[in-house]
Design a protein around this motif. Structure first.
Motif, mmCIF file in Angstrom:
data_model
loop_
_atom_site.group_PDB
_atom_site.id
_atom_site.type_symbol
_atom_site.label_atom_id
_atom_site.label_comp_id
_atom_site.label_asym_id
_atom_site.label_seq_id
_atom_site.Cartn_x
_atom_site.Cartn_y
_atom_site.Cartn_z
ATOM 1 N N GLN A 109 24.553 30.006 -2.146
ATOM 2 C CA GLN A 109 24.890 28.984 -3.133
ATOM 3 C C GLN A 109 23.658 28.558 -3.930
ATOM 4 O O GLN A 109 23.737 28.319 -5.138
ATOM 5 C CB GLN A 109 25.501 27.767 -2.430
ATOM 6 N N ALA A 110 22.517 28.448 -3.262
ATOM 7 C CA ALA A 110 21.291 28.042 -3.951
ATOM 8 C C ALA A 110 20.883 29.069 -4.993
ATOM 9 O O ALA A 110 20.486 28.718 -6.113
ATOM 10 C CB ALA A 110 20.166 27.847 -2.927
ATOM 11 N N VAL A 111 20.987 30.353 -4.654
ATOM 12 C CA VAL A 111 20.643 31.404 -5.606
ATOM 13 C C VAL A 111 21.605 31.375 -6.782
ATOM 14 O O VAL A 111 21.201 31.455 -7.944
ATOM 15 C CB VAL A 111 20.664 32.789 -4.925
ATOM 16 N N ALA A 112 22.920 31.247 -6.498
ATOM 17 C CA ALA A 112 23.915 31.204 -7.567
ATOM 18 C C ALA A 112 23.683 30.010 -8.491
ATOM 19 O O ALA A 112 23.804 30.120 -9.717
ATOM 20 C CB ALA A 112 25.319 31.146 -6.965
ATOM 21 N N LEU A 113 23.334 28.862 -7.909
ATOM 22 C CA LEU A 113 23.079 27.669 -8.707
ATOM 23 C C LEU A 113 21.869 27.875 -9.614
ATOM 24 O O LEU A 113 21.898 27.513 -10.800
ATOM 25 C CB LEU A 113 22.845 26.469 -7.786
ATOM 26 N N ALA A 114 20.798 28.461 -9.072
ATOM 27 C CA ALA A 114 19.601 28.696 -9.876
ATOM 28 C C ALA A 114 19.878 29.672 -11.022
ATOM 29 O O ALA A 114 19.406 29.490 -12.147
ATOM 30 C CB ALA A 114 18.470 29.229 -8.994
ATOM 31 N N VAL A 115 20.669 30.717 -10.750
ATOM 32 C CA VAL A 115 21.024 31.681 -11.794
ATOM 33 C C VAL A 115 21.825 30.995 -12.896
ATOM 34 O O VAL A 115 21.568 31.183 -14.088
ATOM 35 C CB VAL A 115 21.824 32.854 -11.195
ATOM 36 N N ALA A 116 22.806 30.178 -12.503
ATOM 37 C CA ALA A 116 23.642 29.495 -13.488
ATOM 38 C C ALA A 116 22.827 28.520 -14.329
ATOM 39 O O ALA A 116 22.994 28.441 -15.548
ATOM 40 C CB ALA A 116 24.773 28.758 -12.773
ATOM 41 N N LEU A 117 21.934 27.776 -13.681
ATOM 42 C CA LEU A 117 21.121 26.811 -14.418
ATOM 43 C C LEU A 117 20.144 27.512 -15.360
ATOM 44 O O LEU A 117 19.921 27.063 -16.482
ATOM 45 C CB LEU A 117 20.348 25.920 -13.439
ATOM 46 N N GLN A 118 19.568 28.630 -14.909
ATOM 47 C CA GLN A 118 18.645 29.349 -15.782
ATOM 48 C C GLN A 118 19.384 29.946 -16.981
ATOM 49 O O GLN A 118 18.872 29.943 -18.093
ATOM 50 C CB GLN A 118 17.903 30.436 -15.015
ATOM 51 N N SER A 119 20.611 30.423 -16.763
ATOM 52 C CA SER A 119 21.409 30.938 -17.869
ATOM 53 C C SER A 119 21.715 29.823 -18.867
ATOM 54 O O SER A 119 21.625 30.012 -20.081
ATOM 55 C CB SER A 119 22.716 31.547 -17.349
#
Length: 315
Positions: A67-77
């Protein structure tokens, strides 16, 4: 917290059993979570237990590694496009600060380029581990060795027989709901875009490489050009214009990548681009208006070819 977020209701005995602690310890831990701001409600009955409710304030959040990785990817996008750039960047900084070092190191390798485009189909899920592996190879300038096949229903690529593909990865791009790797394809001696959901990295890399100059100047321009069918620049390979016998106000709402120039009350010149002259000619037909003064000659030839095909079809 991870268990409470996974399902609506947790019987106390089951929660204690899963955590391998006593019911008394569960009660004490629930009290401590309530002090942190989580609204955890107790319910009674034979299977009495606990339920996590939404609160009026945002308490500390808990994410597992995926979840942390997915959140970081979404926020960076979101930080590179979409209208929430500043808030997304601040949120990404906040999340990064509270991550354990092992996760922070993985997140820091991500460098994402988002290309704005209409979503033309179903989104393709990607494995976060693959995304991070590719991001690390981009950062470290390591030659990738990977299998490349069709995505399965689960989003992973099918087994691809034969030797590994080899490429020099230069960047990750999000485009129209899909992820792409932009790389110099060593097998074809040319630039390529690989769908990330079809990539299965092999365990050993092929050494390091020196970065090359990306055509178009940057990743966004390169990918935009490729999806327009152009190899020499960001624009469409075929561009032309016509005069439509219709008011500009009726055309403007339906022209995204093009220009509309009013010519009087009931005529306008429209300039568009496409991947082929035939496609461009057909795109002008969608306005359901008479067409005059088509430019250049290649566009007029395309209109003639379409006219012959449609006439044959109507017969």
């Amino acid at each position: 917290m991870s268990l409470l977020q996974a399902r609506r209701d947790w019987p106390g005995a089951l929660l204690a059993d899963r955590l391998e602690i006593s019911a008394r310890t569960v009660r004490r831990d629930v009290d401590r979570l309530r002090e942190l701001g989580y609204r955890i409600r107790a319910f009674k009955g034979p299977d009495g237990g606990y339920r996590l409710d939404a609160g009026s304030e945002l308490p500390p959040l808990l994410f597992d590694d995926g979840q942390a990785v997915a959140l970081a990817v979404a926020l960076q996008s979101a930080s590179v496009g979409g209208g929430f750039e500043e808030d997304a960047l601040r949120a990404l900084t906040t999340v990064r600060q509270v991550m354990p070092e092992r996760l922070r190191h993985r997140i820091d390798v991500l460098r994402i380029t988002a290309v704005e485009a209409e979503r033309g189909g179903a989104e393709s899920p990607v494995d976060a581990r693959v995304l991070l592996t590719l991001a690390a190879a981009v950062r470290d300038q390591e030659v990738l060795r990977f299998d490349y096949g069709s995505p399965t229903a689960s989003g992973a690529a099918d087994d691809a027989p034969g030797p590994a593909r080899r490429a020099e990865p230069h960047g990750l791009v999000s485009h129209a709901g899909r992820w792409y790797l932009v790389a110099w394809d060593l097998d074809r001696d040319d630039w390529s875009t690989f769908r990330v959901d079809r990539v299965r990295p092999r365990s050993h890399t092929g050494g390091t490489f020196t970065r090359r100059k990306i055509p178009g100047g940057d990743l966004a321009a390169f990918v935009s050009a490729r999806f327009k069918g152009s190899r020499g620049g960001e624009g469409w390979p075929c561009e032309g214009s016509v005069v439509l016998r219709v008011a500009a106000s009726e055309v403007i709402p339906y022209v995204r990548e093009g220009d509309v120039e009013p010519i009087g009350a009931d005529r306008c010149r429209v300039r568009l681009g496409s991947w082929s002259w035939t496609s461009l000619a057909a795109s002008f037909g969608r306005f359901d208006a008479a067409v005059d003064d088509a430019q250049p000659a290649a566009l007029r030839h395309a209109f003639a070819a379409l006219a012959r095909r449609f006439e044959a079809a109507s017969a």
